[in-house]
Design a protein around this motif. Structure first.
Motif, PDB file in Angstrom:
ATOM      1  N   GLY A  98     -13.029  -2.542  11.144  1.00  0.00           N
ATOM      2  CA  GLY A  98     -12.715  -2.647  12.558  1.00  0.00           C
ATOM      3  C   GLY A  98     -13.769  -1.977  13.407  1.00  0.00           C
ATOM      4  N   VAL A  99     -13.352  -1.449  14.566  1.00  0.00           N
ATOM      5  CA  VAL A  99     -14.262  -0.717  15.432  1.00  0.00           C
ATOM      6  C   VAL A  99     -14.774   0.502  14.665  1.00  0.00           C
ATOM      7  N   PRO A 100     -16.085   0.750  14.633  1.00  0.00           N
ATOM      8  CA  PRO A 100     -16.641   1.815  13.784  1.00  0.00           C
ATOM      9  C   PRO A 100     -16.066   3.199  14.074  1.00  0.00           C
ATOM     10  N   PHE A 101     -15.907   3.990  12.993  1.00  0.00           N
ATOM     11  CA  PHE A 101     -15.439   5.367  13.091  1.00  0.00           C
ATOM     12  C   PHE A 101     -16.621   6.327  12.965  1.00  0.00           C
ATOM     13  N   ASP A 102     -16.477   7.493  13.569  1.00  0.00           N
ATOM     14  CA  ASP A 102     -17.395   8.595  13.307  1.00  0.00           C
ATOM     15  C   ASP A 102     -16.913   9.279  12.027  1.00  0.00           C
ATOM     16  N   VAL A 103     -17.723   9.223  10.991  1.00  0.00           N
ATOM     17  CA  VAL A 103     -17.321   9.732   9.676  1.00  0.00           C
ATOM     18  C   VAL A 103     -17.604  11.235   9.602  1.00  0.00           C
ATOM     19  N   PRO A 104     -16.600  12.054   9.220  1.00  0.00           N
ATOM     20  CA  PRO A 104     -16.802  13.508   9.142  1.00  0.00           C
ATOM     21  C   PRO A 104     -17.867  13.890   8.119  1.00  0.00           C
ATOM     22  N   ASP A 105     -18.391  15.099   8.260  1.00  0.00           N
ATOM     23  CA  ASP A 105     -19.457  15.568   7.379  1.00  0.00           C
ATOM     24  C   ASP A 105     -19.010  15.697   5.930  1.00  0.00           C
ATOM     25  N   ASN A 106     -17.706  15.930   5.700  1.00  0.00           N
ATOM     26  CA  ASN A 106     -17.247  16.093   4.318  1.00  0.00           C
ATOM     27  C   ASN A 106     -16.910  14.760   3.657  1.00  0.00           C
ATOM     28  N   GLY A 165       0.805  -1.210   0.000  1.00  0.00           N
ATOM     29  CA  GLY A 165       0.000   0.000   0.000  1.00  0.00           C
ATOM     30  C   GLY A 165       0.836   1.257   0.000  1.00  0.00           C
ATOM     31  N   THR A 166       0.172   2.369   0.279  1.00  0.00           N
ATOM     32  CA  THR A 166       0.827   3.665   0.380  1.00  0.00           C
ATOM     33  C   THR A 166       0.404   4.306   1.696  1.00  0.00           C
ATOM     34  N   ALA A 167       1.243   5.207   2.189  1.00  0.00           N
ATOM     35  CA  ALA A 167       0.964   5.832   3.479  1.00  0.00           C
ATOM     36  C   ALA A 167       1.193   7.336   3.399  1.00  0.00           C
ATOM     37  N   ARG A 168       0.493   8.022   4.283  1.00  0.00           N
ATOM     38  CA  ARG A 168       0.660   9.472   4.429  1.00  0.00           C
ATOM     39  C   ARG A 168       0.364   9.806   5.885  1.00  0.00           C
ATOM     40  N   GLY A 169       1.362  10.319   6.576  1.00  0.00           N
ATOM     41  CA  GLY A 169       1.171  10.594   7.988  1.00  0.00           C
ATOM     42  C   GLY A 169       0.852   9.312   8.746  1.00  0.00           C
ATOM     43  N   ARG A 170      -0.252   9.315   9.479  1.00  0.00           N
ATOM     44  CA  ARG A 170      -0.660   8.139  10.254  1.00  0.00           C
ATOM     45  C   ARG A 170      -1.658   7.254   9.503  1.00  0.00           C
ATOM     46  N   VAL A 171      -1.859   7.541   8.234  1.00  0.00           N
ATOM     47  CA  VAL A 171      -2.902   6.867   7.449  1.00  0.00           C
ATOM     48  C   VAL A 171      -2.251   6.048   6.344  1.00  0.00           C
ATOM     49  N   ALA A 172      -2.892   4.943   5.981  1.00  0.00           N
ATOM     50  CA  ALA A 172      -2.397   4.110   4.886  1.00  0.00           C
ATOM     51  C   ALA A 172      -3.581   3.475   4.163  1.00  0.00           C
ATOM     52  N   ARG A 173      -3.324   2.990   2.967  1.00  0.00           N
ATOM     53  CA  ARG A 173      -4.343   2.245   2.228  1.00  0.00           C
ATOM     54  C   ARG A 173      -3.640   1.225   1.348  1.00  0.00           C
ATOM     55  N   TYR A 174      -4.344   0.136   1.049  1.00  0.00           N
ATOM     56  CA  TYR A 174      -3.836  -0.838   0.095  1.00  0.00           C
ATOM     57  C   TYR A 174      -3.957  -0.289  -1.318  1.00  0.00           C
ATOM     58  N   ARG A 175      -3.064  -0.753  -2.204  1.00  0.00           N
ATOM     59  CA  ARG A 175      -3.277  -0.481  -3.619  1.00  0.00           C
ATOM     60  C   ARG A 175      -4.644  -1.021  -4.005  1.00  0.00           C
ATOM     61  N   PRO A 218      -5.912   5.564  12.314  1.00  0.00           N
ATOM     62  CA  PRO A 218      -5.699   5.301  13.732  1.00  0.00           C
ATOM     63  C   PRO A 218      -7.015   5.394  14.491  1.00  0.00           C
ATOM     64  N   ALA A 219      -7.106   4.701  15.603  1.00  0.00           N
ATOM     65  CA  ALA A 219      -8.344   4.667  16.377  1.00  0.00           C
ATOM     66  C   ALA A 219      -8.782   6.063  16.811  1.00  0.00           C
ATOM     67  N   ASP A 220      -7.811   6.954  17.064  1.00  0.00           N
ATOM     68  CA  ASP A 220      -8.126   8.323  17.480  1.00  0.00           C
ATOM     69  C   ASP A 220      -8.001   9.287  16.302  1.00  0.00           C
ATOM     70  N   ALA A 221      -8.504   8.882  15.141  1.00  0.00           N
ATOM     71  CA  ALA A 221      -8.350   9.652  13.912  1.00  0.00           C
ATOM     72  C   ALA A 221      -8.794  11.109  14.096  1.00  0.00           C
ATOM     73  N   SER A 222      -7.923  12.006  13.649  1.00  0.00           N
ATOM     74  CA  SER A 222      -8.186  13.446  13.739  1.00  0.00           C
ATOM     75  C   SER A 222      -8.641  13.969  12.385  1.00  0.00           C
ATOM     76  N   ALA A 223      -9.018  15.243  12.347  1.00  0.00           N
ATOM     77  CA  ALA A 223      -9.387  15.871  11.079  1.00  0.00           C
ATOM     78  C   ALA A 223      -8.222  15.810  10.095  1.00  0.00           C
ATOM     79  N   ALA A 224      -6.990  15.965  10.604  1.00  0.00           N
ATOM     80  CA  ALA A 224      -5.815  15.894   9.734  1.00  0.00           C
ATOM     81  C   ALA A 224      -5.642  14.497   9.156  1.00  0.00           C
ATOM     82  N   ASP A 225      -5.957  13.472   9.948  1.00  0.00           N
ATOM     83  CA  ASP A 225      -5.867  12.100   9.433  1.00  0.00           C
ATOM     84  C   ASP A 225      -6.875  11.873   8.311  1.00  0.00           C
ATOM     85  N   TRP A 226      -8.084  12.389   8.479  1.00  0.00           N
ATOM     86  CA  TRP A 226      -9.087  12.243   7.418  1.00  0.00           C
ATOM     87  C   TRP A 226      -8.660  12.999   6.159  1.00  0.00           C
ATOM     88  N   GLU A 227      -7.986  14.142   6.343  1.00  0.00           N
ATOM     89  CA  GLU A 227      -7.462  14.864   5.178  1.00  0.00           C
ATOM     90  C   GLU A 227      -6.397  14.036   4.472  1.00  0.00           C
TER      91      GLU A 227
END
Length: 236
Positions: free
Chosen positions: A67-75, A23-33, A43-52
């Motif tokens: 995994g454990v459900p996230f609160d999804v931001p309005d955007n 995969g690829t990563a940026r900051g504390r976030v990653a995704r599979y190809r 991360p479990a304590d995902a911030s607005a910056a992590d969502w960005e």
């Protein structure tokens, strides 16, 4: 630290560990190809910056959070939510293969990807792409040149390995092929010092009953697949 905490957000520990090169990563976030899997890791304590950062990695593509459900931001918009039961294999599962298992089960590779994709399209075991087989060991049963059943490893963390893509053609069901293949996958996971686990859709009572019969125990029923995409206008 209790290794079972890896199972709260298995994609996080997979992409930070055994699957970091898938995969690829940026900051504390990653995704599979996308050719491997649709899963992303927050991360479990995902911030607005992590969502960005996730938005930067995903672009206009949908990604799945596992995994454990996230609160999804309005955007962001939620396209689908699937509740899943997470189950852990009993210690001896797969360690005593039968002659039938040894004789009929074959190791699969990317060379078999066309047959694997065809089987997945026919049986719908969950997300399966052209490079999904890179996530771990996959095994199948061939009959008359046709792949009729398969199973393999998906989310693999330092201590755990997920049994996934368990599927059998309708014409070959009722013969125990899925159980043989799950046992083969589990044996390989134990050999790598990883404990096998799996996810099953919470409404699939028949599958849950089968896994309980095989000795699997429920760890949690609070895991969820959340398929999300950043809103095009960036607003809620």
């Amino acid at each position: 630290m209790d290794s079972s905490t890896e199972l709260d957000h298995p994609a996080v520990h997979a992409l930070a560990g055994p699957h970091h090169d898938l995969g690829t990563a940026r900051g504390r976030v990653a995704r599979y190809r996308a050719s491997v899997a649709p899963f992303a890791a927050l991360p479990a304590d995902a911030s607005a910056a992590d969502w960005e950062d996730l938005g930067s990695l995903a672009g206009d593509e949908a990604v799945a959070l596992f995994g454990v459900p996230f609160d999804v931001p309005d955007n962001w918009e939620t396209l689908e939510e699937i509740d899943a039961v997470q189950m852990v294999a009993p210690r001896r599962f797969g360690l005593e293969p039968t002659d039938a298992t040894r004789d009929s089960v074959a190791r699969l590779s990317l060379d078999d990807s066309d047959a694997m994709l065809d089987l997945a399209e026919q049986t719908h075991p969950g997300p399966f792409a052209t490079e999904t087989a890179l996530m771990g060991a996959y095994y199948g049963v061939w009959e008359e040149g046709e792949l009729v059943a398969m199973a393999g490893e998906r989310l693999t963390t330092p201590s755990w390995a997920e049994i996934s893509a368990v599927c059998t053609r309708e014409s070959h069901r009722g013969r125990g092929l899925a159980t043989r293949l799950m046992a083969a996958v589990a044996a390989g996971s134990w050999a790598q010092d990883r404990t096998p686990f799996l996810h099953v859709v919470a409404t699939n009572v028949t599958a849950i009953q089968l896994y309980v019969h095989l000795g699997f125990t429920v760890r949690t029923g609070e895991n969820r697949v959340q398929v999300v995409r950043r809103r095009e206008d960036g607003r809620g």
